[in-house]
Motif scaffolding. Structure first.
Motif, PDB file in Angstrom:
ATOM      1  N   ALA A   1     -47.197  -5.782  79.111  1.00 58.92           N
ATOM      2  CA  ALA A   1     -48.201  -6.851  79.023  1.00 58.92           C
ATOM      3  C   ALA A   1     -47.560  -8.194  78.723  1.00 58.92           C
ATOM      4  O   ALA A   1     -47.997  -9.233  79.226  1.00 58.92           O
ATOM      5  N   ASP A   2     -46.514  -8.196  77.906  1.00 57.48           N
ATOM      6  CA  ASP A   2     -45.810  -9.435  77.611  1.00 57.48           C
ATOM      7  C   ASP A   2     -45.122  -9.964  78.862  1.00 57.48           C
ATOM      8  O   ASP A   2     -45.200 -11.172  79.174  1.00 57.48           O
ATOM      9  N   ARG A   3     -44.454  -9.085  79.607  1.00 53.79           N
ATOM     10  CA  ARG A   3     -43.782  -9.519  80.832  1.00 53.79           C
ATOM     11  C   ARG A   3     -44.788 -10.101  81.836  1.00 53.79           C
ATOM     12  O   ARG A   3     -44.488 -11.069  82.536  1.00 53.79           O
ATOM     13  N   MET A   4     -45.973  -9.511  81.893  1.00 54.24           N
ATOM     14  CA  MET A   4     -46.996  -9.973  82.840  1.00 54.24           C
ATOM     15  C   MET A   4     -47.799 -11.162  82.318  1.00 54.24           C
ATOM     16  O   MET A   4     -48.678 -11.677  82.998  1.00 54.24           O
ATOM     17  N   LYS A   5     -47.523 -11.574  81.075  1.00 52.05           N
ATOM     18  CA  LYS A   5     -48.235 -12.699  80.449  1.00 52.05           C
ATOM     19  C   LYS A   5     -49.726 -12.415  80.265  1.00 52.05           C
ATOM     20  O   LYS A   5     -50.554 -13.328  80.298  1.00 52.05           O
TER      21      LYS A   5
ATOM     22  N   THR B   1     -50.079 -12.870  74.468  1.00 47.60           N
ATOM     23  CA  THR B   1     -49.145 -13.877  73.946  1.00 47.60           C
ATOM     24  C   THR B   1     -48.513 -13.457  72.623  1.00 47.60           C
ATOM     25  O   THR B   1     -47.656 -14.167  72.101  1.00 47.60           O
ATOM     26  N   ASP B   2     -48.938 -12.326  72.088  1.00 53.53           N
ATOM     27  CA  ASP B   2     -48.458 -11.897  70.772  1.00 53.53           C
ATOM     28  C   ASP B   2     -47.862 -10.491  70.829  1.00 53.53           C
ATOM     29  O   ASP B   2     -47.992  -9.720  69.876  1.00 53.53           O
ATOM     30  N   GLY B   3     -47.195 -10.150  71.934  1.00 52.26           N
ATOM     31  CA  GLY B   3     -46.662  -8.798  72.086  1.00 52.26           C
ATOM     32  C   GLY B   3     -45.683  -8.420  70.995  1.00 52.26           C
ATOM     33  O   GLY B   3     -45.744  -7.318  70.437  1.00 52.26           O
ATOM     34  N   SER B   4     -44.773  -9.322  70.653  1.00 59.25           N
ATOM     35  CA  SER B   4     -43.792  -9.002  69.613  1.00 59.25           C
ATOM     36  C   SER B   4     -44.471  -8.817  68.264  1.00 59.25           C
ATOM     37  O   SER B   4     -44.116  -7.914  67.490  1.00 59.25           O
ATOM     38  N   GLY B   5     -45.470  -9.639  67.995  1.00 59.53           N
ATOM     39  CA  GLY B   5     -46.201  -9.496  66.735  1.00 59.53           C
ATOM     40  C   GLY B   5     -46.945  -8.181  66.657  1.00 59.53           C
ATOM     41  O   GLY B   5     -46.971  -7.525  65.601  1.00 59.53           O
ATOM     42  N   GLN B   6     -47.558  -7.774  67.765  1.00 57.09           N
ATOM     43  CA  GLN B   6     -48.248  -6.486  67.776  1.00 57.09           C
ATOM     44  C   GLN B   6     -47.266  -5.335  67.585  1.00 57.09           C
ATOM     45  O   GLN B   6     -47.563  -4.354  66.901  1.00 57.09           O
ATOM     46  N   ALA B   7     -46.089  -5.432  68.210  1.00 56.03           N
ATOM     47  CA  ALA B   7     -45.082  -4.386  68.045  1.00 56.03           C
ATOM     48  C   ALA B   7     -44.631  -4.289  66.591  1.00 56.03           C
ATOM     49  O   ALA B   7     -44.474  -3.187  66.046  1.00 56.03           O
ATOM     50  N   ILE B   8     -44.446  -5.430  65.956  1.00 52.28           N
ATOM     51  CA  ILE B   8     -44.042  -5.435  64.547  1.00 52.28           C
ATOM     52  C   ILE B   8     -45.109  -4.783  63.681  1.00 52.28           C
ATOM     53  O   ILE B   8     -44.807  -3.981  62.784  1.00 52.28           O
ATOM     54  N   THR B   9     -46.373  -5.089  63.948  1.00 46.43           N
ATOM     55  CA  THR B   9     -47.461  -4.471  63.184  1.00 46.43           C
ATOM     56  C   THR B   9     -47.398  -2.949  63.294  1.00 46.43           C
ATOM     57  O   THR B   9     -47.496  -2.232  62.285  1.00 46.43           O
ATOM     58  N   THR B  10     -47.233  -2.437  64.511  1.00 50.61           N
ATOM     59  CA  THR B  10     -47.162  -0.988  64.718  1.00 50.61           C
ATOM     60  C   THR B  10     -45.982  -0.383  63.980  1.00 50.61           C
ATOM     61  O   THR B  10     -46.122   0.630  63.268  1.00 50.61           O
ATOM     62  N   LEU B  11     -44.814  -0.974  64.123  1.00 52.92           N
ATOM     63  CA  LEU B  11     -43.608  -0.406  63.504  1.00 52.92           C
ATOM     64  C   LEU B  11     -43.687  -0.457  61.980  1.00 52.92           C
ATOM     65  O   LEU B  11     -43.285   0.492  61.297  1.00 52.92           O
ATOM     66  N   ARG B  12     -44.210  -1.526  61.446  1.00 51.45           N
ATOM     67  CA  ARG B  12     -44.358  -1.630  59.984  1.00 51.45           C
ATOM     68  C   ARG B  12     -45.332  -0.564  59.467  1.00 51.45           C
ATOM     69  O   ARG B  12     -45.105   0.036  58.417  1.00 51.45           O
TER      70      ARG B  12
END
Length: 438
Positions: A96-100, A103-114
């Motif tokens: 989804a980030d690559r396809m734009k 806009t918050d893909g990295s933030g969502q990933a951090i939330t999941t990993l945390r």
């Protein structure tokens, strides 16, 4: 995913896009993607099916970044989280980030990993002493659901998603640190049953003792690879298992259907086609090996040959995969598909070895076959349907199984590209040391 996988919000676009005023070509499938498929445009059909495939994962995600196992087409969702689908959800963020689309893909990933690493005080992922999580866990608390087991392969898919994110968001040191911590929170050596026979444990008890084994070859290649890398190049049981079997396709059992030789776990039997697809998308030693890729294409050809023996089917109707089935949940394969269930997500998953199969998805949609609408929306996806019983409809879409539709379409050059997965599944492993999160 059921044991061994063989047993078994809304993102609303601006109204101008919904009305189709902007062409999808403006953004190569990004923010300008139309939401309602125009049946006279093949590119529009694929672009919208691709966009809507991601919406499945958006609708399965909660605010803690945890992904539900399945999304119901109607009614109140009741499925817990599948830890494997959490890994798939992480990869969906990269797409989804690559396809734009977000806009918050990295933030969502951090939330999941945390959340997985217990940084959220309300969520405590149920893991055993070796760090392997329960297969199914509560969406809000991380506690065991459905009496599920401590699953080895589901853990491997979860962690693979984290390492994929580490590669894709390569400049994000927070994601890198969290992904490495998740990988090192599991004692992968506990999954090795017998390097001499290639057997891996299916599940573990609370103390990390193995229960039940599986033989090569299957989706447990993902698990074997993570265990192999955890030995830091110094050798050991996991290295021996990898060297004895997965490092060389000549050492793996095979079957033949209609002149197509395929990999299997037992000569003369066949596997569901999600297996080569998962290995391709999530394991670099598979996707980088021409021999493995040849067997993946053979799996596709054998699948199509088997469907060619079923009377009354169109040429675009094939795909032997897992998911909802008239019998409940089933992983279909050659000579084991009583309901004659077509798996569109398997067709999509084979795009990296034969891009023209995308036309089968287009023709399926045009013929009004396998179309489902996501609840509360006009967003349509292609999902499993029965040639034998056209009146049968799936009640839900399983995230882990549907992943190959999203991944396959992402692989097209007009979207994320042909090297998107083979680049990002080349995981950068830390020097491994088991550190329990308990």
């Amino acid at each position: 995913m059921m044991k061994n996988l063989r047993k078994a919000r809304l993102y609303v676009l601006p109204i101008l896009f919904v009305m189709g005023i902007f062409s999808c070509s403006k953004d190569k499938g990004g923010a300008g993607t139309p939401d309602v498929i125009k049946k006279d445009g093949a590119s529009d059909t694929l672009t919208t099916l691709f966009r809507n495939a991601y919406r499945v994962y958006e609708m399965q995600r909660n605010t803690k970044g945890i992904y539900r196992d399945s999304k119901l087409f109607s009614g109140t969702d009741y499925h817990p989280s599948s830890v494997a689908n959490i890994g798939i959800g992480l990869i969906s963020l990269c797409v989804a980030d690559r396809m734009k689309w977000i806009t918050d893909g990295s933030g969502q990933a951090i939330t999941t990993l945390r959340t997985l690493l217990r940084h959220d005080p309300g969520f405590k992922l149920d893991v055993n002493t070796a760090g392997f999580p329960r297969h199914f866990v509560n969406m809000e608390t991380g506690s065991q659901e459905w009496g599920s087991e401590y699953s080895t392969v589901d853990a491997a898919i979860m962690v693979s998603g984290a390492l994929f994110c580490k590669n894709y968001f390569s400049g994000n040191t927070t994601i890198a640190g969290l992904a490495d911590s998740l990988y090192q929170s599991i004692d992968w050596s506990k999954a090795i049953a017998d390097p001499a026979t290639g057997k891996l444990y299916l599940t573990l008890d609370g103390q990390g003792k193995g229960i039940g084994t599986t033989s090569v070859y299957n989706e447990y290649m993902l698990l074997a690879h993570l265990a192999y890398k955890s030995e830091n190049g110094k050798g050991g049981p996991a290295t021996n298992l990898w060297t004895n079997f997965y490092a060389n396709t000549a050492n793996l059992p095979k079957s033949n259907y209609a002149g197509n030789e395929v990999l299997t776990d037992y000569p003369g039997s066949f596997l569901s086609d999600f297996i080569p697809q998962f290995c391709y998308y999530l394991c670099k030693p598979y996707s980088a090996n021409p021999a493995y890729m040849g067997y993946m294409k053979s799996s596709m050809l054998a699948d199509k040959k088997w469907w060619g023996t079923i009377s009354g089917t169109a040429v675009y109707e094939w795909g032997l995969g897992a998911g909802s089935d008239p019998s409940g949940y089933h992983a279909n394969r050659i000579q084991d598909n009583d309901g004659k269930v077509v798996s569109p997500h398997i067709i999509g998953g084979f795009i990296p070895v034969e891009a023209t199969v995308k036309n089968d998805l287009i023709n399926m949609y045009k013929a009004n076959k396998g179309i489902y609408t996501l609840p509360g929306t006009a967003y349509q996806i292609l999902w499993r349907y029965s040639v034998k019983d056209p009146a049968w409809r799936a009640n839900e879409v399983q995230g882990i199984d549907y992943s190959t539709m999203l991944f396959g379409l992402a692989s097209l050059p007009e979207y994320c590209g042909t090297t998107f997965f083979s680049t990002n599944n080349d995981y950068k492993f830390p020097v491994y040391s088991f550190v329990s999160i308990k």
